[in-house]
Scaffold this active site. Structure first.
Site, PDB file in Angstrom:
ATOM      1  N   CYS A   1       0.839  -1.207   0.000  1.00  0.00           N
ATOM      2  CA  CYS A   1       0.000   0.000   0.000  1.00  0.00           C
ATOM      3  C   CYS A   1       0.872   1.254   0.000  1.00  0.00           C
ATOM      4  CB  CYS A   1      -0.917  -0.017   1.223  1.00  0.00           C
ATOM      5  SG  CYS A   1      -1.745   1.554   1.555  1.00  0.00           S
TER       6      CYS A   1
ATOM      7  N   CYS B   1       0.436   3.424   3.076  1.00  0.00           N
ATOM      8  CA  CYS B   1       1.117   2.834   4.229  1.00  0.00           C
ATOM      9  C   CYS B   1       2.617   3.110   4.168  1.00  0.00           C
ATOM     10  CB  CYS B   1       0.875   1.322   4.275  1.00  0.00           C
ATOM     11  SG  CYS B   1      -0.858   0.839   4.370  1.00  0.00           S
TER      12      CYS B   1
ATOM     13  N   CYS C   1      -0.424  31.887  50.480  1.00  0.00           N
ATOM     14  CA  CYS C   1      -0.663  32.074  49.045  1.00  0.00           C
ATOM     15  C   CYS C   1      -2.026  31.517  48.633  1.00  0.00           C
ATOM     16  CB  CYS C   1       0.448  31.379  48.255  1.00  0.00           C
ATOM     17  SG  CYS C   1       0.139  31.247  46.483  1.00  0.00           S
TER      18      CYS C   1
END
Length: 295
Positions: free
Chosen positions: A60, A63, A197
């Site tokens: 392919c 691919c 804080c």
């Protein structure tokens, strides 16, 4: 007719030889794990890791163009997300099991390994990495909410309600930091805070909840700690009073501190912790299999 028949036989032999030469797009030297019907269940289905798996055919063209991108993504995600590949032309039963009808097909195997999801992202290495990290984040969210598989989810209600408190956050001081952190083989995420804080106060329940979740999921190999920077000023000065993630998986001469730049929610913290944990454990050595008959 005889010479013609002989030519056809010769061409068939040459064609078969060429096909075998390009039978695999990946090798044991790649960070892509080659999967077959023989090892798929052991490597993927029985794994707690997130997997991205490409079902491909060697002939392919799409691919073949994807291959270098897939390899680059696998190297970038090494120790974080598993990347696999299945020659679905050779192993058609495995491809058919997951509804593969074209090449390449990419599937995500997350919390529920028996229900793979289709990968819909781009085909560049950058897009693949982004998609993998997005899937990893979703997986961790599911585990935290008790919907995911792989890790125990029965203890989440206590953490969600805040019942765990700070019991899994380790308090560090000027006197205990080096002994606990620098001389440890574990990974440490350390918060430097000031009691007055507001941001620190908002973070405290998220940090505490993440500490309990990380402790359970990593069996204590990743630790979350806290340093009161107003009291332990020598230690705070040494590290510039910053959020840090301490990576203790390196040799003594290569220990490094890395600034933590992630989010401040429990999910964000757990994702970073799990990534650090997975990097501590290199992927298993891949054995080159000459043929399925050798197994």
């Amino acid at each position: 007719m005889a010479p013609f028949a002989r030519n056809r036989l010769l061409w068939g032999t040459v064609s078969c030889t060429f096909f075998l030469a390009v039978n695999s797009l990946y090798s044991s030297s790649d960070d892509v794990i080659e999967l077959t019907p023989t090892n798929f269940n052991r490597e993927v289905i029985q794994s707690d890791s997130l997997w991205l798996i490409e079902f491909y055919a060697p002939w392919c063209g799409h691919c073949q163009r994807l291959t270098p991108e897939w390899k680059k993504a696998a190297t970038a995600l090494k120790g974080v997300v598993k990347m696999g590949a299945v020659d679905a032309d050779k192993h058609q039963s495995l491809g058919g099991q997951y509804g593969v009808k074209g090449f390449p097909t990419i599937k995500i195997f997350g919390a529920n390994k028996n229900k793979a999801e289709d990968y819909q992202g781009g085909r560049t290495s950058e897009a693949i990495v982004d998609g993998a990290l997005s899937a990893l984040r979703s997986l961790v969210k599911d585990r935290l909410s008790g919907r995911g598989g792989g890790y125990s989810s029965g203890k989440q209600s206590g953490q969600d309600s805040g019942g765990s408190g700070r019991k899994d956050v380790i308090d560090l001081t000027d006197d205990t930091f080096d002994k606990n952190v620098l001389n440890s083989d574990d990974v440490w995420l350390v918060e430097f805070y000031a009691p007055w804080c507001g941001h620190c106060k908002n973070l405290e329940p998220e940090w505490a909840s993440a500490a309990s979740e990380v402790k359970e999921q990593t069996k204590g190999k990743v630790k979350l700690a806290a340093v009161d920077a107003t009291v332990n000023q020598a230690l705070a000065s040494r590290y510039g009073i910053r959020w840090i993630s301490y990576h203790q998986d390196l040799p003594e001469s290569e220990k490094t501190l890395v600034d933590y730049d992630g989010g401040r929610t429990r999910v964000d913290i757990v994702v970073v912790a799990l990534i650090c944990f997975q990097r501590m454990h290199p992927p298993p050595e891949l054995l080159e299999i000459i043929s399925e008959g050798c197994l």
